[in-house]
Scaffold this motif. Structure first.
Motif, short mmCIF file in Angstrom:
data_model
loop_
_atom_site.label_atom_id
_atom_site.label_comp_id
_atom_site.label_asym_id
_atom_site.label_seq_id
_atom_site.Cartn_x
_atom_site.Cartn_y
_atom_site.Cartn_z
N PRO A 42 6.45 -13.29 -20.18
CA PRO A 42 7.28 -12.10 -20.44
C PRO A 42 6.65 -11.12 -21.42
O PRO A 42 6.79 -9.90 -21.26
N ASP A 43 5.95 -11.63 -22.43
CA ASP A 43 5.29 -10.73 -23.38
C ASP A 43 4.26 -9.86 -22.68
O ASP A 43 4.19 -8.64 -22.91
N GLU A 44 3.43 -10.47 -21.85
CA GLU A 44 2.36 -9.69 -21.21
C GLU A 44 2.90 -8.78 -20.12
O GLU A 44 2.49 -7.62 -20.00
N VAL A 45 3.82 -9.27 -19.31
CA VAL A 45 4.39 -8.44 -18.25
C VAL A 45 5.23 -7.32 -18.85
O VAL A 45 5.14 -6.16 -18.43
N GLY A 46 6.04 -7.65 -19.86
CA GLY A 46 6.85 -6.63 -20.51
C GLY A 46 6.01 -5.56 -21.17
O GLY A 46 6.32 -4.36 -21.07
N ALA A 47 4.93 -5.95 -21.83
CA ALA A 47 4.05 -4.97 -22.47
C ALA A 47 3.40 -4.08 -21.42
O ALA A 47 3.26 -2.86 -21.62
N TRP A 48 3.00 -4.66 -20.29
CA TRP A 48 2.42 -3.84 -19.22
C TRP A 48 3.42 -2.80 -18.72
O TRP A 48 3.06 -1.62 -18.53
N LEU A 49 4.64 -3.21 -18.52
CA LEU A 49 5.67 -2.27 -18.06
C LEU A 49 5.88 -1.15 -19.06
O LEU A 49 5.96 0.03 -18.70
N LEU A 50 5.96 -1.49 -20.33
CA LEU A 50 6.26 -0.49 -21.35
C LEU A 50 5.11 0.46 -21.60
O LEU A 50 5.31 1.59 -22.05
N HIS A 51 3.90 0.03 -21.31
CA HIS A 51 2.73 0.89 -21.50
C HIS A 51 2.29 1.58 -20.21
O HIS A 51 1.25 2.23 -20.20
N HIS A 103 0.82 -1.22 0.00
CA HIS A 103 0.00 0.00 0.00
C HIS A 103 0.85 1.26 0.00
O HIS A 103 0.34 2.35 -0.28
N ARG A 104 2.15 1.13 0.27
CA ARG A 104 3.05 2.29 0.30
C ARG A 104 3.65 2.60 -1.07
O ARG A 104 4.32 3.62 -1.24
N ILE A 105 3.44 1.74 -2.05
CA ILE A 105 4.04 1.92 -3.38
C ILE A 105 3.39 3.10 -4.07
O ILE A 105 2.17 3.26 -4.06
N ARG A 106 4.23 3.93 -4.71
CA ARG A 106 3.76 5.15 -5.36
C ARG A 106 4.21 5.25 -6.82
O ARG A 106 4.26 6.34 -7.38
N ILE A 107 4.52 4.12 -7.44
CA ILE A 107 4.78 4.05 -8.88
C ILE A 107 3.95 2.90 -9.43
O ILE A 107 3.53 2.02 -8.67
N PRO A 108 3.68 2.89 -10.74
CA PRO A 108 2.92 1.77 -11.29
C PRO A 108 3.60 0.44 -10.98
O PRO A 108 4.80 0.26 -11.23
N ALA A 109 2.84 -0.50 -10.42
CA ALA A 109 3.39 -1.78 -9.99
C ALA A 109 2.40 -2.89 -10.33
O ALA A 109 1.20 -2.76 -10.07
N LEU A 110 2.93 -3.95 -10.90
CA LEU A 110 2.13 -5.13 -11.25
C LEU A 110 2.54 -6.29 -10.35
O LEU A 110 3.73 -6.58 -10.20
N VAL A 111 1.54 -6.96 -9.77
CA VAL A 111 1.79 -8.14 -8.95
C VAL A 111 1.05 -9.30 -9.59
O VAL A 111 -0.19 -9.37 -9.56
N LEU A 112 1.80 -10.22 -10.20
CA LEU A 112 1.24 -11.37 -10.91
C LEU A 112 1.48 -12.65 -10.13
O LEU A 112 2.64 -12.98 -9.81
N THR A 115 -1.47 -3.02 -9.54
CA THR A 115 -2.38 -3.83 -10.35
C THR A 115 -2.16 -5.30 -10.00
O THR A 115 -1.02 -5.76 -9.95
N LEU A 116 -3.24 -6.02 -9.74
CA LEU A 116 -3.16 -7.44 -9.39
C LEU A 116 -3.64 -8.29 -10.56
O LEU A 116 -4.74 -8.08 -11.07
#
Length: 334
Positions: free
Chosen positions: A313-322, A255-264, A288-289
């Motif tokens: 990697p394709d989906e996680v990498g695309a999320w990071l880049l977008h 809850h302290r994170i303040r940048i876009p973060a994905l948890v898969l 994002t969960l």
């Protein structure tokens, strides 16, 4: 993530083991790396592998940083798959090895651990200083917990270093993960596999630094909890394994994170109980969960025999880049 596991790999264990051993990792050439050795602030060293057989498309192309999992390296199946993703898109790509994981044991009286946010911060700050373009980071399993632990600790300051972060199949509740891997089939297969490499490295560390821990107790350790209680926790400033798991787990800090973060996390991950995963109310608006039903632990093979592991990697990498407008411009240009 709309992932559906292939019918011929039922269950989390098969979806974990088969991709690591038999599935294809790359569509192009196998990654070739150029190694840099860095001197750490405590006068130890760690090794960083840079993808060298694919030049970034632009001088300011994004840098994708991957933090590997327990006993992993730049040659882990997921690391080579992420390297292939980076090469295909003209990104810079780097794998910093945790201490002792690059093929040569580090020199200091310590190793690495799941909550080493200070080490993560130092590595990312150095990469940020030497790279012109934006930086994004992904951590797998142990590396993902450490990365998220750093992001939570850094708060708004994290945005000065990286643009976005992601964790993949990370045991963000370390106590729950330790219990899961210490039971039944997991204990027989995965615990045995990890201890087979971890115990000899620990004993070599004891030869470097006599008296550092009780070698007889360590060789008698039957699971990762006992190993952590004897070795990991005391070497890194924790009272015991329970203190280590409580203080190093990323879950209470999401809850302290303040940048876009994905948890898969796959819901059938043998290492990470679904019941231990956080809900949306526990993470805050920056996180994002993704909770696909299948995938196992860092598996996610596609449906074409013998399977391919580029799906994740394709989906996680695309999320990071977008994740930010500046990333989207690079992706469109590529």
């Amino acid at each position: 993530m709309n992932y559906r596991a292939p019918w011929w790999l039922p269950g989390g264990n098969l979806q974990t083991i088969w991709p690591a051993l038999y599935a294809r990792r790359v569509f192009g050439e196998l990654p070739q790396y150029r190694r840099e050795r860095w001197t750490t602030p405590d006068r130890d060293f760690l090794d960083v592998d840079w993808l060298s057989n694919s030049a970034p498309t632009f001088p300011k192309a994004p840098l994708l940083v991957l933090f590997h999992g327990l006993e992993g390296s730049s040659r882990s199946h997921y690391a080579e798959a992420f390297a292939d993703f980076a090469a295909e898109r003209g990104l810079a790509f780097a794998v910093p090895h945790f201490r002792g994981c690059s093929g040569e044991l580090n020199q200091g009286p310590r190793a690495y651990h799941s909550g080493d946010h200070e080490e993560i911060g130092w590595i990312l700050s150095r990469l940020r200083a030497q790279h012109q373009g934006p930086v994004v980071a992904v951590g797998v399993s142990l590396g993902g917990n450490a990365l998220m632990r750093w992001a939570g600790e850094a708060g708004t300051e994290a945005g000065n270093v990286v643009s976005a972060v992601a964790s993949v199949c990370s045991p963000i509740d370390l106590a729950a993960g330790s219990q899961a891997i210490g039971r039944g089939f997991n204990r027989l297969v995965y615990t045995t596999m990890f201890l087979r490499s971890m115990k000899p490295k620990a004993m070599e560390k004891l030869r470097q630094h006599p008296g550092l821990f009780d070698g007889e107790r360590l060789m008698a350790a039957r699971d990762l909890y006992e190993f952590d209680d004897i070795f990991t926790a005391p070497l890194h400033g924790f009272r015991n394994a329970d203190d280590y798991y409580a203080r190093a787990s990323a879950k209470p800090h999401l809850h302290r994170i303040r940048i876009p973060a994905l948890v898969l996390n796959a819901l059938n991950d043998p290492f990470v109980p679904a019941a231990s995963l956080p809900g949306p109310h526990e993470v805050g608006s920056f996180v994002t969960l993704w909770r696909p039903k299948g995938g196992g632990h860092v598996g996610f093979p596609d449906g074409h025999l013998p399977g391919h592991v580029r799906t994740m990697p394709d989906e996680v990498g695309a999320w990071l880049l977008h994740s930010l407008p500046e990333m989207s411009r690079f992706v469109k240009a590529l």
